[in-house]
Design an enzyme around this catalytic site. Structure first.
Site, short mmCIF file in Angstrom:
data_model
loop_
_atom_site.label_atom_id
_atom_site.label_comp_id
_atom_site.label_asym_id
_atom_site.label_seq_id
_atom_site.Cartn_x
_atom_site.Cartn_y
_atom_site.Cartn_z
N GLU A 1 7.02 -7.58 -15.42
CA GLU A 1 5.74 -8.14 -14.99
C GLU A 1 4.63 -7.47 -15.79
OE1 GLU A 1 4.96 -6.97 -10.90
OE2 GLU A 1 6.13 -5.14 -11.17
N ASP B 1 -3.33 -1.47 -11.26
CA ASP B 1 -3.16 -2.55 -12.25
C ASP B 1 -4.29 -2.59 -13.27
OD1 ASP B 1 -1.03 -3.25 -10.54
OD2 ASP B 1 -2.31 -4.62 -9.41
#
Length: 538
Positions: free
Chosen positions: A190, A16
């Site tokens: 997302e 991420d």
């Protein structure tokens, strides 16, 4: 390696990525989930060579993850710089499984990347993957996925990207909440970031889930609240249609501009073991060169949409990692490579001063505890590697054990442990958990190898792709193999009976457990981690 960056740029569990540049300095933040302290921030001057500079969420007032389930904790931090401050927003996920997600979003700030970092300001709990956008008019906007707990045919619980203004003076979100992007047919939208360029608001999102259908999508709008039109060549980046690519699961990305005006995209990826879809090193961080076209859309510089293993960059020399890293625990602080699980009170777990020159672990709850577990470990970042430690430990009964562990989560680990047998002899055991659902399938193999009282023992493990083997040595004797070949591929997101897996990676380290509650100490004199030569791992 000259004039090329070889991916991944952050090897081992570093998912991420969020990147920002301040002057000539690049800073890259990655998720840490249940590992403490929270968030890893690396620094680079050339985008090829990175050094860990801080883990900013390092005290109880900022982060307490005791009780957080596996793969909860810190999800998807976003790092930015504005108004003379570094801004870090993140989710502390308290529940992962089921229809509901209990994730709380916060922001912390610091005048310097090393800190001091502020106590957190609570933002919201409507969904995860928050990102802070600093608009050119000085206003700040928070965007995050809105979670929709309802589930029926045709409904996507990833309920779109919502936007709300953040007021730094009031230290809270203000104004209307707008759902600005519902996502594309790839679904599972997302990991959002906003940028402003040439009169357009550009929205970058991750879609398809963080598995092998993962992708990076872009959309743009003339107004902040939309509507957003989707990139004509969507997705911008993915490995979903290239199963032979060494970089799989490509997605969850962020953008940065160099001082020269070039644009780069950092993204999540994984490197599955050859012939499998097992990634023991978890999700890592890679980089790609991208270019803005005449039509105003961003595309990979090498055309297409698949990630490249090597990225050309003139004038850069990417340094190879050291073959071996040795830690002797002579300092009063834990070496930067190591982390522990969940708790902001590490003094309950370990000490580097009670016995100088040793890492003393205090046996706490069972292996896999979500509350207080004395396990100190570092990431596996090479497909072929080894780890060794030297242990002094005097267990008093079968409920006390300590040793060398390869750990993914509470249901996926291999553990070479010193304990007692029923006869009261100090012995070596191999404790493995072979699956994560429904019952853990614990395997305990007592080897019948006795260890003399008060004796020091060396413990080692060797990982070659999917195979893990333990070894041991008493005193100054030669290494001896112990136990069968074990499945290292099990210690991965995909290596379980669960359909959706988890989100971390394999850690190698030292552990002490005392489920009697007496806190029996175990002393580790040293720890050594070795990587195979680069030619053997790529």
């Amino acid at each position: 390696m000259n004039d090329v960056i070889h991916n991944p740029i952050l090897a081992g569990f570093n998912p991420d990525p969020s990147i920002c540049r301040v002057g000539d300095d690049y800073y890259l933040a990655t998720s840490t989930f249940e590992w403490y302290p929270g968030v890893q921030i690396h620094h680079s001057r050339d985008l090829a060579n990175w050094t860990l500079v801080t883990r900013p969420l390092n005290r109880a007032s900022q982060l307490d993850m005791r009780g957080n389930p596996d793969s909860c904790g810190i999800w998807a931090p976003c790092l930015s710089y504005a108004d003379g401050l570094f801004w870090l927003v993140y989710t502390d996920m308290k529940r992962y499984e089921g229809n509901f997600k209990d994730g709380h979003n916060y922001v912390v700030t610091a005048p310097r990347i090393e800190g001091p970092w502020s106590d957190p300001v609570y933002l919201n709990s409507s969904g995860f993957d928050p990102s802070l956008f600093h608009d050119t008019d000085g206003r700040k906007w928070l965007i995050n996925l809105q979670w929709d707990y309802r589930q029926h045919e045709g409904r996507d619980r990833f309920g779109g990207i919502v936007l709300q203004q953040y007021d730094p003076e009031q230290r809270r979100l203000v104004g209307d909440i707008n759902n600005i992007f519902a996502g594309t047919e790839l679904k599972l939208t997302e990991g959002s970031h906003l940028y402003r360029r040439d009169g357009w608001y550009h929205l970058l999102v991750a879609e398809g889930g963080t598995g092998y259908q993962h992708a990076v999508t872009m959309a743009r709008s003339k107004t902040l609240t939309g509507p957003y039109e989707v990139h004509p060549n969507n997705p911008l980046l993915t490995s979903r249609d290239d199963p032979e690519n060494p970089l799989q699961r490509a997605g969850h990305a962020d953008l940065v501009d160099s001082p020269e005006g070039d644009t780069y995209l950092v993204h999540l990826c994984s490197r599955p073991l050859t012939g499998t879809r097992l990634s023991p090193m978890g999700r890592e961080t890679a980089i790609q060169r991208v270019e803005w076209g005449e039509d105003g859309w961003l595309r990979l510089a090498d055309e297409g949409n698949v990630p490249a293993l090597e990225v050309a960059m003139s004038g850069v020399t990417q340094k190879l990692p050291a073959h071996a890293e040795h830690y002797d625990f002579k300092s009063a602080t834990l070496p930067d490579a190591f982390q522990w699980l969940r708790t902001p009170y590490p003094e309950r777990l370990f000490s580097l001063t009670e016995r100088p020159g040793y890492l003393r672990l205090f046996g706490r709850e069972s292996v896999g505890s979500w509350f207080e577990q004395a396990l100190v470990a570092r990431r596996q970042d090479s497909i072929h590697c080894s780890a060794e430690t030297t242990l002094t430990f005097e267990p008093e009964d079968i409920q006390q054990f300590a040793g060398l562990i390869a750990y993914y989560n509470r249901f996926k680990f291999h553990y070479l442990a010193v304990t007692l047998n029923d006869a009261g002899d100090k012995v070596l055991s191999i404790i493995s958990c072979l699956d994560d659902w429904p019952n853990g399938n614990l395997s305990i193999a007592e080897q019948g190898i006795r260890i003399e009282p008060d004796a020091t023992i060396r413990l080692g493990l060797d990982i070659h792709a999917r195979e893990l083997r333990f070894r041991y040595a008493q005193g100054g004797e030669a290494w001896q193999p112990i136990g069968p070949a074990l499945d290292a591929g099990l210690l991965s997101d995909e290596g379980s009976g669960r359909a959706h897996g988890y989100f971390t990676g394999t850690f190698l380290g030292m552990a002490a457990h005392d489920i009697s509650g007496r806190g029996t100490p175990a002393d580790f004199q040293a720890f050594c981690y070795r990587r195979a030569p680069l030619s053997e791992t790529r």
